[in-house]
Each structure stands twice: as structure tokens, then as C-alpha cells.
Design an enzyme around this catalytic site. Structure first.
Site, PDB file in Angstrom:
ATOM      1  N   MET A  42      21.772   6.810   3.450  1.00 21.95           N
ATOM      2  CA  MET A  42      22.346   7.891   2.650  1.00 21.95           C
ATOM      3  C   MET A  42      23.478   8.684   3.319  1.00 21.95           C
ATOM      4  O   MET A  42      23.878   9.725   2.800  1.00 21.95           O
ATOM      5  CB  MET A  42      21.225   8.871   2.245  1.00 21.95           C
ATOM      6  CG  MET A  42      20.121   8.224   1.420  1.00 21.95           C
ATOM      7  SD  MET A  42      18.818   9.371   0.978  1.00 21.95           S
ATOM      8  CE  MET A  42      19.678  10.462  -0.145  1.00 21.95           C
ATOM      9  N   ASP A  45      12.294   0.068   6.295  1.00 28.62           N
ATOM     10  CA  ASP A  45      11.749  -0.415   5.013  1.00 28.62           C
ATOM     11  C   ASP A  45      12.486  -1.684   4.638  1.00 28.62           C
ATOM     12  O   ASP A  45      13.704  -1.745   4.795  1.00 28.62           O
ATOM     13  CB  ASP A  45      12.020   0.584   3.873  1.00 28.62           C
ATOM     14  CG  ASP A  45      11.322   1.891   4.096  1.00 28.62           C
ATOM     15  OD1 ASP A  45      10.092   1.899   4.021  1.00 28.62           O
ATOM     16  OD2 ASP A  45      12.027   2.879   4.357  1.00 28.62           O
TER      17      ASP A  45
HETATM   18  N1  HPA Z   1      17.131   6.088   4.669  1.00 31.90           N
HETATM   19  C1  HPA Z   1      16.235   5.759   5.592  1.00 31.90           C
HETATM   20  N2  HPA Z   1      15.307   4.854   5.401  1.00 31.90           N
HETATM   21  C2  HPA Z   1      15.273   4.219   4.226  1.00 31.90           C
HETATM   22  C3  HPA Z   1      16.192   4.517   3.221  1.00 31.90           C
HETATM   23  C4  HPA Z   1      17.168   5.504   3.454  1.00 31.90           C
HETATM   24  O1  HPA Z   1      17.993   5.834   2.586  1.00 31.90           O
HETATM   25  N3  HPA Z   1      15.907   3.727   2.182  1.00 31.90           N
HETATM   26  C5  HPA Z   1      14.855   2.978   2.535  1.00 31.90           C
HETATM   27  N4  HPA Z   1      14.468   3.275   3.778  1.00 31.90           N
END
Ligand code: HPA
Length: 237
Positions: free
Chosen positions: A184, A208
Site C-alpha cells: 500500500m 500473505d
Molecule cells: N501490506 C502488507 N501485507 C499484506 C498486504 C499489504 O497491503 N496485502 C496482503 N498482505
């Protein structure tokens, strides 16, 4: 000297900054990797520490989550504190079959559909590259140290993708480029760096994965994060 979000003197900040998302990770890095460190920012609890690593002055400054937050801190650090390079060191997800949990990824660039660039500069840019020269230093360090490092494109999203009801629909929002990671912040950092003529890279540990559903032990997580932190620190000395 102070900015709206940073309350220290210019001298308190090094030319090179490592930027985790989590303020407590900044504290962890200072306590476990730096020498002669001191707390230099605690405005909004966005902790920053400056110390030395193998004699080189370095600042670890947390970014918080999302493009708006990393956009603010990177802008103020580059523009008002004389910072030349920022390496984000964060976590990410992946929906790439070739990526495993705890892989460490270096972002070649970030794709994003945010309104950030349009609001800031009236432009509509979808993909922005990270800094080639800084990336090269990180890749050389990984090679010399025998550390495994994947290199490829990142999706920067305005939402935490795991909270999307329909994962397929989420993925359908992006072109069919070979993305390695989703997170993000990278786009905001790369955009601000490019706008101000500075350097930015982004290292991520995969926490993830759509294709790797093992559960991680906290020990595994810590080992992988420590490897990534070391890779970043070694590449700036
Ligand atoms: N940030 C960190 N870990 C994550 C994200 C993310 O946007 N999406 C899935 N795992």
C-alpha cells in the site's frame, strides 16, 4: 526547525533513511542494528531514530500505512531535511505462483490507480519505477552476501487487499503484468522521489500469499525481516 509532521533539526536526520511502516519496527531496528542511536521524532508516535551502522550515519523513520502517510513523510524528509535516499522496508502480499511466503522482494516499480498524482500535480500516471542506481546497490549486496532476492513489479493498492470480498475481482482491476507483490505504499514513495529528483527503493517480505497457505511462526517472520533489514543496511554503507 520543524515541519507539520516532523519535530527535529536537519542535522538529526541522515542523508539515507530506512523506512518501515510500523513505528515499533523502527525502534526494533535501532535497538538491534544501530549504534549510538537516539530518538529524533515522536510527533504522532511516528518514531524515528538516527544512529550509525558500521560507522555510517543512518536514520530509521516509520512511514505509517498507505500512500497518504508515506507521501507526507517522504516529502518532508526529501524536501526539508536534505534526505537523498529512502529504502522502504515493509511487508506485502503476493498472488504470484513463483513467490513463496517470506521471500524478500525488491520492487522494480509500482502500478497504482490512486488519485494521489492527479491531486498533487494534475497528472495521471499508472506506473512509476524505483531508482535504478539504488536498486543496483541492493542487488549487488544481496549477491555478495548470498541472500536470495526476487526483483519485479509491485501493485500499490488503496485498500488492504485481504479485506476485499472477491479476490478475483480485486486482481481484475490491474493489468496482466507479472506482479510479484501487493502492498500500500511503494507508489507514493517512488512518485515523491521522482518528483523531487531523489532516490527510492522498496524491499518487502512476503507475509500473505494466495498460493502458499502455510502459517508462519513468529521466529520465521523475524528471521526473514532481519535478513531484509540487513540487506538494506549493508547496501548503504
Ligand atoms: N501490506 C502488507 N501485507 C499484506 C498486504 C499489504 O497491503 N496485502 C496482503 N498482505
Amino acid at each position: 526547525m520543524a515541519t507539520p509532521h516532523i519535530g527535529c533539526e536537519k542535522d538529526d536526520i541522515a542523508e539515507t533513511v530506512l523506512m518501515p511502516g510500523d513505528p515499533l519496527r523502527a525502534k526494533y531496528i535501532a535497538e538491534n542494528f544501530l549504534e549510538d542511536y537516539k530518538l529524533v521524532n515522536e510527533v504522532r508516535n511516528m518514531f524515528a531514530y538516527t544512529g550509525t551502522y558500521k560507522g555510517k550515519k543512518v536514520t530509521v523513520f516509520a512511514s505509517g500505512m498507505g500512500i497518504p502517510s508515506i507521501g507526507i513523510y517522504s516529502y518532508e524528509l526529501y524536501r526539508y531535511y536534505g534526505v537523498k535516499s529512502i529504502i522502504r522496508i515493509g511487508t506485502c502480499g503476493s498472488f504470484n505462483k513463483n513467490i513463496k511466503l517470506l521471500d524478500v522482494i525488491l520492487s522494480s516499480g509500482a502500478y497504482c490507480k490512486s488519485y494521489f498524482d492527479e491531486l498533487l500535480d494534475g497528472v495521471d500516471i499508472d506506473f512509476i519505477q524505483s531508482s535504478e542506481s539504488l536498486n543496483r546497490r541492493i542487488m549487488n549486496t544481496a549477491k555478495i552476501k548470498g541472500m536470495d532476492l526476487k526483483y519485479g513489479k509491485t501493485i500499490t493498492s488503496d485498500i488492504f487487499d485481504l479485506y476485499c470480498d472477491d479476490e478475483e475481482k480485486f486482481r481484475g482491476n490491474f493489468p496482466s503484468m507479472d506482479f510479484l507483490s501487493v502492498e500500500m505504499e511503494a507508489f507514493g514513495l517512488f512518485y515523491i522521489a521522482k518528483k523531487l529528483g531523489k532516490e527510492a527503493s522498496c524491499l518487502m517480505t512476503v507475509v500473505d500469499s494466495l498460493y502458499d497457505k502455510r502459517s508462519l511462526t513468529s521466529e520465521d517472520r523475524e528471521t526473514s525481516l532481519n535478513n531484509m533489514i540487513k540487506m538494506a543496511l549493508e547496501s548503504i554503507i
